[in-house]
Write a protein that holds these residues in place. Structure first.
Motif, PDB file in Angstrom:
ATOM      1  N   ASN A 117       0.839  -1.208   0.000  1.00  0.00           N
ATOM      2  CA  ASN A 117       0.000   0.000   0.000  1.00  0.00           C
ATOM      3  C   ASN A 117       0.870   1.253   0.000  1.00  0.00           C
ATOM      4  OD1 ASN A 117      -2.330  -1.552   0.008  1.00  0.00           O
ATOM      5  ND2 ASN A 117      -2.672  -1.329   2.208  1.00  0.00           N
ATOM      6  N   GLY A 118       1.942   1.229   0.786  1.00  0.00           N
ATOM      7  CA  GLY A 118       2.866   2.352   0.826  1.00  0.00           C
ATOM      8  C   GLY A 118       3.602   2.546  -0.495  1.00  0.00           C
ATOM      9  N   VAL A 119       4.031   1.442  -1.103  1.00  0.00           N
ATOM     10  CA  VAL A 119       4.712   1.515  -2.401  1.00  0.00           C
ATOM     11  C   VAL A 119       3.754   2.064  -3.456  1.00  0.00           C
ATOM     12  CG1 VAL A 119       5.754   0.150  -4.265  1.00  0.00           C
ATOM     13  CG2 VAL A 119       6.409  -0.280  -1.885  1.00  0.00           C
ATOM     14  N   HIS A 120       2.523   1.577  -3.450  1.00  0.00           N
ATOM     15  CA  HIS A 120       1.539   2.049  -4.426  1.00  0.00           C
ATOM     16  C   HIS A 120       1.334   3.564  -4.292  1.00  0.00           C
ATOM     17  CE1 HIS A 120      -1.833   2.087  -7.150  1.00  0.00           C
ATOM     18  NE2 HIS A 120      -2.550   2.693  -6.215  1.00  0.00           N
ATOM     19  N   LYS A 121       1.186   4.033  -3.074  1.00  0.00           N
ATOM     20  CA  LYS A 121       0.998   5.478  -2.844  1.00  0.00           C
ATOM     21  C   LYS A 121       2.215   6.256  -3.348  1.00  0.00           C
ATOM     22  CE  LYS A 121       0.081   9.001   0.672  1.00  0.00           C
ATOM     23  NZ  LYS A 121       0.488  10.020  -0.251  1.00  0.00           N
ATOM     24  N   LEU A 122       3.402   5.778  -3.045  1.00  0.00           N
ATOM     25  CA  LEU A 122       4.633   6.421  -3.503  1.00  0.00           C
ATOM     26  C   LEU A 122       4.670   6.501  -5.031  1.00  0.00           C
ATOM     27  CD1 LEU A 122       7.628   7.422  -2.989  1.00  0.00           C
ATOM     28  CD2 LEU A 122       8.254   5.024  -3.213  1.00  0.00           C
ATOM     29  N   LEU A 123       4.370   5.387  -5.696  1.00  0.00           N
ATOM     30  CA  LEU A 123       4.417   5.352  -7.159  1.00  0.00           C
ATOM     31  C   LEU A 123       3.355   6.251  -7.782  1.00  0.00           C
ATOM     32  CD1 LEU A 123       5.143   1.558  -7.672  1.00  0.00           C
ATOM     33  CD2 LEU A 123       6.732   3.458  -8.055  1.00  0.00           C
ATOM     34  N   VAL A 124       2.161   6.274  -7.198  1.00  0.00           N
ATOM     35  CA  VAL A 124       1.106   7.160  -7.692  1.00  0.00           C
ATOM     36  C   VAL A 124       1.525   8.616  -7.490  1.00  0.00           C
ATOM     37  CG1 VAL A 124      -1.264   7.969  -7.273  1.00  0.00           C
ATOM     38  CG2 VAL A 124      -0.799   5.519  -7.491  1.00  0.00           C
ATOM     39  N   ASP A 125       2.076   8.934  -6.315  1.00  0.00           N
ATOM     40  CA  ASP A 125       2.512  10.303  -6.035  1.00  0.00           C
ATOM     41  C   ASP A 125       3.600  10.761  -7.014  1.00  0.00           C
ATOM     42  OD1 ASP A 125       0.726  10.414  -3.927  1.00  0.00           O
ATOM     43  OD2 ASP A 125       2.259  10.222  -2.358  1.00  0.00           O
ATOM     44  N   LYS A 126       4.477   9.845  -7.419  1.00  0.00           N
ATOM     45  CA  LYS A 126       5.530  10.171  -8.377  1.00  0.00           C
ATOM     46  C   LYS A 126       5.013  10.179  -9.815  1.00  0.00           C
ATOM     47  CE  LYS A 126       9.714   8.263  -7.576  1.00  0.00           C
ATOM     48  NZ  LYS A 126      10.727   7.237  -7.234  1.00  0.00           N
ATOM     49  N   GLY A 127       3.815   9.652 -10.026  1.00  0.00           N
ATOM     50  CA  GLY A 127       3.257   9.565 -11.374  1.00  0.00           C
ATOM     51  C   GLY A 127       3.677   8.320 -12.125  1.00  0.00           C
ATOM     52  N   LEU A 128       4.304   7.392 -11.434  1.00  0.00           N
ATOM     53  CA  LEU A 128       4.800   6.200 -12.095  1.00  0.00           C
ATOM     54  C   LEU A 128       3.778   5.061 -12.148  1.00  0.00           C
ATOM     55  CD1 LEU A 128       8.483   6.216 -10.826  1.00  0.00           C
ATOM     56  CD2 LEU A 128       7.602   6.932 -13.056  1.00  0.00           C
ATOM     57  N   GLU A 129       2.662   5.232 -11.472  1.00  0.00           N
ATOM     58  CA  GLU A 129       1.533   4.311 -11.604  1.00  0.00           C
ATOM     59  C   GLU A 129       0.280   5.132 -11.874  1.00  0.00           C
ATOM     60  OE1 GLU A 129       1.430  -0.019 -10.116  1.00  0.00           O
ATOM     61  OE2 GLU A 129       1.263   1.288  -8.377  1.00  0.00           O
ATOM     62  N   PHE A 130      -0.645   4.514 -12.551  1.00  0.00           N
ATOM     63  CA  PHE A 130      -1.902   5.160 -12.927  1.00  0.00           C
ATOM     64  C   PHE A 130      -2.618   5.684 -11.688  1.00  0.00           C
ATOM     65  CE2 PHE A 130      -6.493   4.961 -13.791  1.00  0.00           C
ATOM     66  CZ  PHE A 130      -6.547   5.807 -14.889  1.00  0.00           C
ATOM     67  N   ASN A 131      -3.080   6.926 -11.768  1.00  0.00           N
ATOM     68  CA  ASN A 131      -3.779   7.554 -10.658  1.00  0.00           C
ATOM     69  C   ASN A 131      -5.281   7.501 -10.927  1.00  0.00           C
ATOM     70  OD1 ASN A 131      -4.818   9.174  -8.647  1.00  0.00           O
ATOM     71  ND2 ASN A 131      -3.244  10.738  -8.835  1.00  0.00           N
ATOM     72  N   SER A 132      -5.922   6.451 -10.463  1.00  0.00           N
ATOM     73  CA  SER A 132      -7.351   6.256 -10.726  1.00  0.00           C
ATOM     74  C   SER A 132      -8.215   7.289 -10.006  1.00  0.00           C
ATOM     75  CB  SER A 132      -7.783   4.847 -10.323  1.00  0.00           C
ATOM     76  OG  SER A 132      -7.551   4.641  -8.949  1.00  0.00           O
TER      77      SER A 132
END
Length: 151
Positions: A117-132
């Motif tokens: 969950n923490g990694v997902h938030k980090l990646l979304v915050d960086k824009g490296l994962e889709f921000n649904s």
């Protein structure tokens, strides 16, 4: 960014992506660039998002998050080409089950889920994962490199 710095990133991008994804011919320096392509026999294909920025002391770096059918990776290429593994998901493709110790299984699964969950938030915050939760971010900041071709 000068051509020498760009060449350092190009040379190390393929290595950082486990030899599977090369740096695109065309990219957008002030955007998050997304590469997605499929090779014969792949279900999920390769997908990599990356951006290039300068740190507080003016040194360039490239951050990326990629995945294929078998694994994912989150890495940084420093200004000098050094590749650093960053926080990444755990247990993506299976987790240990302790048949004789369900409490241990549950505890480990919770720890992994909290970490992820923490990694997902980090990646979304960086824009490296889709921000649904923020599709406008995707429209304004992510460029899908549709002319990308693996050669």
């Amino acid at each position: 960014m000068n051509n020498n710095q760009l060449n350092i990133f190009k040379a190390n991008f393929l290595i950082a992506n486990n030899g599977k994804v090369k740096f695109p011919e065309k990219f957008y320096p002030k955007k998050i660039n997304e590469i997605e392509f499929y090779t014969e026999g792949m279900r999920g294909g390769y997908k990599v998002r990356f951006f290039i920025e300068q740190n507080d002391i003016g040194k360039w770096y490239l951050d990326l998050f990629g995945s294929d059918d078998y694994c994912s990776w989150h890495k940084r290429i420093n200004h000098n080409g050094k590749i650093i593994n960053l926080e990444n998901y755990k247990g993506e493709f299976g987790r240990t089950i302790y048949p004789n110790d369900p409490e241990k299984t549950e505890k480990e699964n919770k720890e992994i889920q909290d970490h992820n969950n923490g990694v997902h938030k980090l990646l979304v915050d960086k824009g490296l994962e889709f921000n649904s939760e923020n599709p406008e971010f995707e429209k304004e900041n992510v460029v899908k490199l549709t002319d990308y071709e693996w050669k």
